[in-house]
Design an enzyme around this catalytic site. Structure first.
Site, mmCIF file in Angstrom:
data_model
loop_
_atom_site.group_PDB
_atom_site.id
_atom_site.type_symbol
_atom_site.label_atom_id
_atom_site.label_comp_id
_atom_site.label_asym_id
_atom_site.label_seq_id
_atom_site.Cartn_x
_atom_site.Cartn_y
_atom_site.Cartn_z
ATOM 1 N N GLU B 26 0.859 -1.035 -0.070
ATOM 2 C CA GLU B 26 -0.081 -0.104 -0.039
ATOM 3 C C GLU B 26 0.901 1.427 0.060
ATOM 4 O O GLU B 26 1.203 1.847 0.940
ATOM 5 C CB GLU B 26 -1.031 -0.090 1.195
ATOM 6 N N LYS B 156 -1.685 -13.699 18.861
ATOM 7 C CA LYS B 156 -1.915 -13.393 17.749
ATOM 8 C C LYS B 156 -3.808 -13.328 17.890
ATOM 9 O O LYS B 156 -4.264 -13.589 16.805
ATOM 10 C CB LYS B 156 -1.404 -14.263 16.806
ATOM 11 N N ASP B 232 7.621 -11.638 13.271
ATOM 12 C CA ASP B 232 6.438 -12.616 12.861
ATOM 13 C C ASP B 232 5.286 -11.565 12.622
ATOM 14 O O ASP B 232 4.607 -11.328 13.727
ATOM 15 C CB ASP B 232 6.224 -13.742 13.710
ATOM 16 N N HIS B 327 -4.953 9.328 -2.014
ATOM 17 C CA HIS B 327 -4.881 7.946 -2.564
ATOM 18 C C HIS B 327 -4.720 7.841 -3.842
ATOM 19 O O HIS B 327 -4.156 7.153 -4.608
ATOM 20 C CB HIS B 327 -6.050 7.013 -1.922
#
Lengths: 333, 333, 333, 333
Positions: B26, B156, B232, B327
């Site tokens: 992005e 997580k 990670d 954007h």
């Protein structure tokens, strides 16, 4: 990056044996997903369902008071066709689906829901929301702009709203593993896996103060899949909020992963990178199909990959010491 | 991947101007973080604090009944030195810190907390937990093994426990931006940013059913930083649960990001990839320091990067249309 | 039990000065609410809005697999008129409004939403749900009954779904207090109250792992009001999940309480107790009005009472030592 | 109000058959709890455990910056004996137990935990917190008072912190019901109850966005018990956050209710009402015992009552139509 499989997947837009690419620094992930692929293929495959498909953005305004905020919402609800036209204007692929709202004091939040074809849709809904903002301000002069995103979307945040009202593709993946295959491939029993799921994923997550989530490690597989297929991988935040449900049925293991917020596209940013387009092609997600079907196929494949990894880890955890032993062996190997 | 900056950061293990690498598909993320870097540098920099540092794993057992479960826990609490010795055995870097527990019916969860030096520590705590499991089973013969990870860790997953009891490095990054610089660099005012933060991040997230989180897009920056530094990246799930707090102080903008669960290491899996070790070196995180200081420095830098990106996006959102315009311009450019 | 007031309330079904009955063992509650009544009356009163009104029950079934579950839901969605007829059969006051659904593996949850006139509606929705269960089983022979309540309702549980999809009356109460009145009646300033609300109610609740809630003590006032008006007071669980939002507007204090899940009725169990019917009559909630208006009036009054108590406590907390001093004085007095 | 029973309860401070008083407007509650009493008595009774016992208040300060906030906390942690002395000063029954903290930007929250003897302890912890506030301000002149309660307590709010760090009495009640008794008294099977608990209480609550809660109706029983024994019944908000865990063990039903936040006292406000003191006496909670034991006994009885009502409702729900039929019969009867 490595492709693991073949994974046998049955679903509305697919009935295939596929090798699934996963990009990760955590190499034990590959053999783990692969083991899940083997046992599910032997058991007849993974069935997938796409229960819902939409992308969202919430816009935020301020009214002079709560009465004005509430009245504006009630009027907007009577003008959904106008709203849809505004949201869709200037985009071939955007289809307005629905709106939900919240009032807090004099603040008002509109959550706009749209189909975005084969794109994951972040930009399409922002563009649509931008148009809606202007229309609302024109239509209700007493309202003031606060933000084109009011966090009621909710983009990349762990919330409850996404699974309740929908965001992304809602995928359910399920399989039925006979006891004999559980034992041969997974060194465990259907009963052990189902019990562990209740104790660890359902109860363990709940006591941790988890929100709408009950699984062992969807995030790991989702990250690998998103990176390998050019997705905005920060969406693993809401994507990993899903529920593993397992039970014993006539001696076999019924095992399901419900993943309500998979956000993937087959077009858009990141998709033109050579390894990405190659991966999408191999997965059969660049074929000429009705708009949205390639992305839904990709979401179903993602759901199947998650099931493989989740099943394999839960099975490993039922045996004391197996997880650590595998990590040690694989990372040194 | 691109490095943005220089970011001016002041903290316990650093006082530097650094270029921060972010890997993302992005691309609008880079100029956004860069704008935050410019305005904070002009305002004197970003101060960072490491409030806590630990890694966790929760083990799960089953007792014949609740009384046995509760009694076992009360006895273990009296034997913390034994527990520490077991958890630390065979590892130079593992330091046992504390234990918390939960009983649900006859199930018992022990949440083990350890220092893991400069490693993020997933494997070190699993290895320690494995040893603790065996010790508990030996010490309390009526208990049975259920899982080496009981989701009370929580790894997580979006939960409340991690920020309440600690997991990873707890980083607070803050800055004070005079009104003039707000206007020049960010095209907004301190008042607008502070008000938006309350309405969007605090209230908007809350009505979405958010759990222990109130920010605009920590996940984006965290993902880019984790990927660029070999972490990670699935840990962005808990890592992105943080709170932006902004207020106007004597006309200036006090802006802070509290990020309690940054999980980073400077050694371990992924760190030997050439671009990773190069990035860690450029960030000054491979220097000979007391164990854990390189990782803490890395966490502080991560916190500063998050502040830059968060501030820049919030500022953009205060102006109608700015986000979409940026954007469109950047992705086509 | 004591009546406090007069509270000046303006709203869709009322424009009155009322004495509000509160039944509690905690006597300091009365003067606290009374202080809020005085300052808001002096400031012109409390405006109330009823943004939504519905009661819910969720039914739970099991399908052979996820595909069947998902397909059943999609078919039910096309037959909403049938569903409404079934839900409303045999009840004059039940009006079916909407349905929302969830699939988890092979489980399917239907959340049924209905108007229940002036009754709080627990039994009416259960009766309607009972009929829907039978109709679903008749219509989809492959589905099996699991429960007439699947906790997705959610009755008397702290969840996010109730405020997102609606349950009970959604009330917003607001007022604007000039600085001078803040000082005279509350010994504080608009700025102090607004700042405290952000720090304590918004941030403090969030770090505690609160779910869709940000207030100081709605539960206290709600309990007193529910007990005094014959309500099922266990509904304070979801009822107390609401958001206080305060800000300074042109020097005055804008103060609002958004309480999305007030569950009250003016008919049904508990309403025939002499003191209850007397209280309802005094509050003007037993008048001949369109169905539901008496209950909505009662909800608006409840919202105003909450605002009085909330404002008073927040004001007290801005002054070090005031809360404890008041408790000591009042409980010994 | 009615007393139901006898309930057979075994626990650290009791081994009795007791009639338990419940005050409610919802009359079907009584026969429901009574059925649970009968079946558990026939099965040998309900075993109860008090796993923890403490009361809390969180104080809130503001520092010039995060570094000062963090440093203050680290210093306070080294002075816990001083803190304890301050918190306990002037109260015979207050015993300081522990402190937990949070930093958000420049805000700092201290969560103070104390034993409060046989009192529920709201006022004792507020008084202790008041003293701590003054001591902190004297010790750290750069800190400013914000609030004596920062919502990190959390009093009467649905949060995760209370069950993670403890607030009130943590009670586990459990029983083992042979299949034959399940069938005779409850018209159901162990398997049906265990399955329903997983589908409804664990999964259903989770998809609703529930926080640390998984039960059918603890709130109902808790309200009735609190009102009948003179407690501050607004504490049912956190009190009803508990987890039902059921499984089949050798053909019998293992059924447990884990209720970590029961807040009850046998002395203090409300306890001198004639019917309250009579109820407490009948329950054997006014006997001369070590400080705190009467309140712990009361909490254990409360937990047993909850188990009776929870078991009975779940059993009823396994049979289609039974709940509505019972309500209709009982409310008309």
């Amino acid at each position: 990056m490595r492709s693991v499989g073949p994974v046998r997947i049955i679903g509305p837009v697919l009935d295939d044996e596929l090798f699934i690419p996963l990009a990760t620094y955590e190499s034990p992930l590959w053999p783990s997903v692969e083991r899940g692929a083997r046992v599910t293929a032997a058991a007849g495959g993974i069935r997938t369902v796409i229960h819902d498909d939409r992308m969202t953005r919430s816009v935020l305004f301020e009214a002079p008071d709560a009465e004005t905020a509430s009245a504006a919402i009630h009027e907007i609800r009577t003008r959904m066709a106008d709203l849809a036209a505004v949201a869709e204007a200037g985009s071939r692929y955007t289809k307005f689906l629905d709106m939900h709202d919240q009032v807090v004091g004099n603040l008002l939040f509109l959550r706009l829901e749209m189909h975005t074809g084969d794109a994951s849709g972040h930009n399409m809904v922002t563009a649509g929301a931008d148009r809606v903002v202007q229309w609302v301000l024109d239509t209700f002069p007493s309202l003031q702009y606060v933000s084109v995103s009011g966090n009621y979307c909710s983009d990349k945040k762990p919330t409850a709203v996404n699974a309740i009202l929908g965001r992304g593709k809602s995928v359910i993946a399920e399989t039925l593993i006979p006891e004999k295959l559980c034992s041969r491939f997974l060194k465990t029993t259907p009963h052990s896996v189902a019990e562990l799921n209740t104790k660890k994923n359902l109860i363990g997550t709940m006591i941790a103060g988890g929100i709408r989530t009950a699984n062992a490690h969807y995030a790991n597989i989702l990250l690998g899949f998103y990176l390998a297929t050019g997705q905005d991988a920060a969406n693993i935040v809401e994507g990993s909020q899903g529920i593993t449900y397992a039970t014993v049925r006539d001696g076999a293991l019924y095992f399901s992963c419900t993943i309500p917020n998979i956000i993937v596209g087959t077009v858009g940013a990141g998709k033109n990178l050579p390894f990405v387009s190659e991966n999408l092609e191999r997965l059969g997600c660049t074929v000429d199909r009705p708009a949205g079907d390639n992305a839904r196929r990709l979401a179903a494949i993602c759901g199947a990959a998650i099931l493989c990894g989740e099943l394999s880890l839960l099975a490993a955890l039922t045996n004391q010491g197996e997880l650590m032993e595998a990590h040690t062996r694989l990372e040194r190997g």
